[in-house]
Write a protein that holds these residues in place. Structure first.
Motif, PDB file in Angstrom:
ATOM      1  N   ASP A 152      23.020 -37.842  12.077  1.00  0.00           N
ATOM      2  CA  ASP A 152      23.808 -37.811  11.077  1.00  0.00           C
ATOM      3  C   ASP A 152      25.090 -39.091  11.285  1.00  0.00           C
ATOM      4  O   ASP A 152      25.966 -39.195  10.333  1.00  0.00           O
ATOM      5  CB  ASP A 152      24.590 -36.621  10.300  1.00  0.00           C
ATOM      6  N   THR A 179      26.669 -42.328  12.331  1.00  0.00           N
ATOM      7  CA  THR A 179      26.631 -43.916  12.298  1.00  0.00           C
ATOM      8  C   THR A 179      27.494 -44.299  13.431  1.00  0.00           C
ATOM      9  O   THR A 179      28.710 -44.069  13.359  1.00  0.00           O
ATOM     10  CB  THR A 179      26.731 -44.300  11.046  1.00  0.00           C
ATOM     11  N   SER A 203      21.234 -43.077  12.873  1.00  0.00           N
ATOM     12  CA  SER A 203      21.532 -42.143  11.830  1.00  0.00           C
ATOM     13  C   SER A 203      20.535 -42.966  10.527  1.00  0.00           C
ATOM     14  O   SER A 203      19.925 -43.842  10.776  1.00  0.00           O
ATOM     15  CB  SER A 203      22.909 -42.384  11.291  1.00  0.00           C
ATOM     16  N   TYR A 204      20.396 -41.986   9.535  1.00  0.00           N
ATOM     17  CA  TYR A 204      19.553 -42.754   8.363  1.00  0.00           C
ATOM     18  C   TYR A 204      19.938 -44.035   8.066  1.00  0.00           C
ATOM     19  O   TYR A 204      19.297 -44.897   7.558  1.00  0.00           O
ATOM     20  CB  TYR A 204      19.565 -41.795   7.231  1.00  0.00           C
ATOM     21  N   LYS A 216      16.451 -41.094   4.560  1.00  0.00           N
ATOM     22  CA  LYS A 216      16.840 -39.943   4.684  1.00  0.00           C
ATOM     23  C   LYS A 216      15.971 -38.820   3.570  1.00  0.00           C
ATOM     24  O   LYS A 216      15.538 -37.679   4.022  1.00  0.00           O
ATOM     25  CB  LYS A 216      18.403 -39.662   3.630  1.00  0.00           C
TER      26      LYS A 216
END
Length: 536
Positions: free
Chosen positions: A324, A326, A341-342, A391
């Motif tokens: 999660d 960034t 991260s996504y 996600k």
């Protein structure tokens, strides 16, 4: 008062049973080019539509009651069919693999510009499926064969050769030869067509076709109309072709021609704007040469933007661990990490696609201050935008994304006026630089959802959907369609099979009135599960 409420439903039922409300919207003729076909072979359903109504016709759909007959290719109207105009549409059908005598009911549905659906046009046909070609009766003395390549590169020219031979003892008069091409194809050179073909005479007619600058595949249909012994006959032939479009192999001039305005989304030097740069203290500048060199082997077997994007998506999903946090917006830096991260996955995918000359952009929610929420990627192919959502594990068209259980929450946030969906368009990476794409997502959303839901319903149950929606306002209809789109397909068909449409509409309306002003859940299927409790 109670009886008056039944009137709209009665009228709708009349529409489906007779095809008319006040004035019949169209005259429809349904025919086939063959009544006998070899097992597994192709034949054609020819539908002639004459608009005799009061408004334009925007769509014509064909349904077959026997699932053993598969519709391989459906036509579409090039433009709305105006009042007084007529057209001919050809569906390509594959016969069953088992010989036999089949009764097939073909039903045609007409959609007008007021979004009304008219049914009641049908024809029952007998199709004989035979084991050997020799069992099919001779149709005429004109032998027609077609030769064309199975594949062609986008933007290149290819040849279609139509060979006609008179196998009879008398002259044949040619009335018309026409080619029904795939979208974007154009004829650049036509042959001289003889008026007559003498007995034993053979003519090879060569058409030169230019392929579109986009991936496309399907059947070319060649129609030959001729007169034999004072009787007019028609023969339809097909050739399957696949257009390969690999933009990473083309120069800038060709790409501008191919993509038009969307070429802009290849050339942007950054992925996200200055707000992102300030928050994450990094630049999102794309090193196109480095990213292309790193990814070109991934797409060596790809024949379209979609296949290329899928290969890159699969690589990112398999190579990296997702978390999660960034830490950077730079795609070159993200490439060499182990855990991302996504959002970083989205940035990397978008950067690689642009390096491969595929229009791509980062799309986020924007509340007037923050533009980093709900980060997804979009890429462009064959006139449509496609969505990649790491996600939620989604890869597909924008229309499919809108029909997921996750989009209704986004829809509510947009339509409440607190958020916009924006495409990041940074030219200088300073401040907020983005384009509002909310109107693109909201335009025709009702029709888009309805098409998805209808596609998941058994053909015999589809008329019920219009009955459910008939007395609802637009907000209720969109809520209802979100609800049906979020349902597992088996459960959706089960409910439509068991429920009376009027009763179903009441139960959905109760859900809508209770939840319409509450924040919708991240997964809209929660509401479908509530509805399912009623029908268990």
């Amino acid at each position: 008062m109670r009886d008056s409420k039944l009137i709209p439903i009665v009228l709708v039922l009349l529409v489906f049973s007779s095809g008319c409300l006040v004035k019949e919207p169209a005259k429809v003729e349904i025919n086939t080019d063959k009544t006998a076909v070899k097992e597994g072979d192709i034949f054609h359903m020819v539908v002639k539509v004459n608009n005799t109504g009061k408004v334009a016709i925007t769509g014509v759909n064909l349904y077959l009651n026997n699932p053993d007959f598969k519709i391989l290719q459906s036509p579409s109207l090039d433009a709305p069919l105006k009042v007084g105009e007529a057209t001919e549409l050809i569906w390509i059908i594959q016969a069953p693999s088992k010989p036999g005598r089949y009764m097939v009911k073909a039903s045609v549905e007409v959609v007008d510009e007021l979004r009304r659906t008219w049914g009641g046009f049908y024809k029952e046909l007998i199709i004989n499926v035979v084991e050997k070609e020799s069992e099919i009766p001779l149709f005429g003395v004109l032998s027609t064969s077609v030769a064309s390549p199975e594949e062609a590169e986008g933007g290149n020219e290819f040849r279609v050769e139509v060979t006609l031979k008179n196998m009879g003892n008398a002259p044949i008069t040619l009335r018309d030869i026409s080619l029904n091409l795939l979208d974007g194809m154009e004829v650049v050179k036509e042959p001289d067509v003889p008026a007559n073909i003498l007995p034993g005479e053979k003519h090879a007619l060569i058409y030169v076709i230019k392929a579109p600058y986009k991936p496309e595949e399907g059947y070319l249909t060649i129609s030959v109309v001729y007169r034999e012994d004072r009787e007019e006959k028609r023969e339809l032939k097909n050739r399957f072709i696949k257009i390969l479009w690999r933009p990473w192999n083309y120069d800038d001039e060709t790409l501008r021609l191919a993509y038009g305005e969307e070429y802009y989304w290849i050339t942007l030097p950054y992925l996200v704007d200055g707000f992102w740069k300030e928050r994450f203290n990094s630049t999102s500048r794309i090193d196109r040469e480095m990213l292309k060199n790193e990814s070109i082997l991934l797409v060596k077997n790809a024949t379209s933007e979609i296949e290329a994007a899928k290969a890159v998506y699969n690589m990112i999903k398999s190579r990296y661990y997702f978390g999660d946090i960034t830490t950077t917006t730079n795609p070159s830096s993200i490439l060499h990490k182990n855990k991302i991260s996504y959002e970083e996955g989205t940035l990397l995918l978008t950067g690689i696609l642009r390096s491969l000359n595929i229009p791509a952009r980062v799309v986020t929610l924007y509340n007037g201050d923050d533009c980093t929420e709900n980060t997804i990627s979009e890429f462009y192919s064959a006139g449509k935008w496609y969505v990649v959502d790491f996600k939620r594990g989604f890869f597909g068209s924008r229309e499919e994304y809108i029909a997921t259980p996750y989009f209704p929450k986004i829809y509510q946030m947009i339509t409440d006026g607190l958020y916009n969906l924006v495409a990041q368009a940074p030219e200088e990476e300073e401040g907020h630089e983005h384009v509002d794409v909310s109107p693109e997502y909201l335009a025709n959303i009702e029709d888009s959802l309805k098409e998805v839901v209808l596609g998941r319903l058994n053909p015999t149950l589809r008329p019920k959907l219009s009955v459910v929606l008939i007395n609802m306002n637009q907000n209720e209809r969109i809520f209802t369609l979100f609800l049906f789109a979020s349902a597992p397909e088996r459960e959706l068909n089960l409910v439509f099979q068991k429920a009376d449409p009027k009763n179903l509409a009441k139960n959905v309306d109760a859900l809508y009135k209770f939840y319409k002003d509450k924040p919708w859940p991240e997964n809209f299927r929660e509401y479908w599960d509530i509805l399912m409790e009623v029908y268990k």
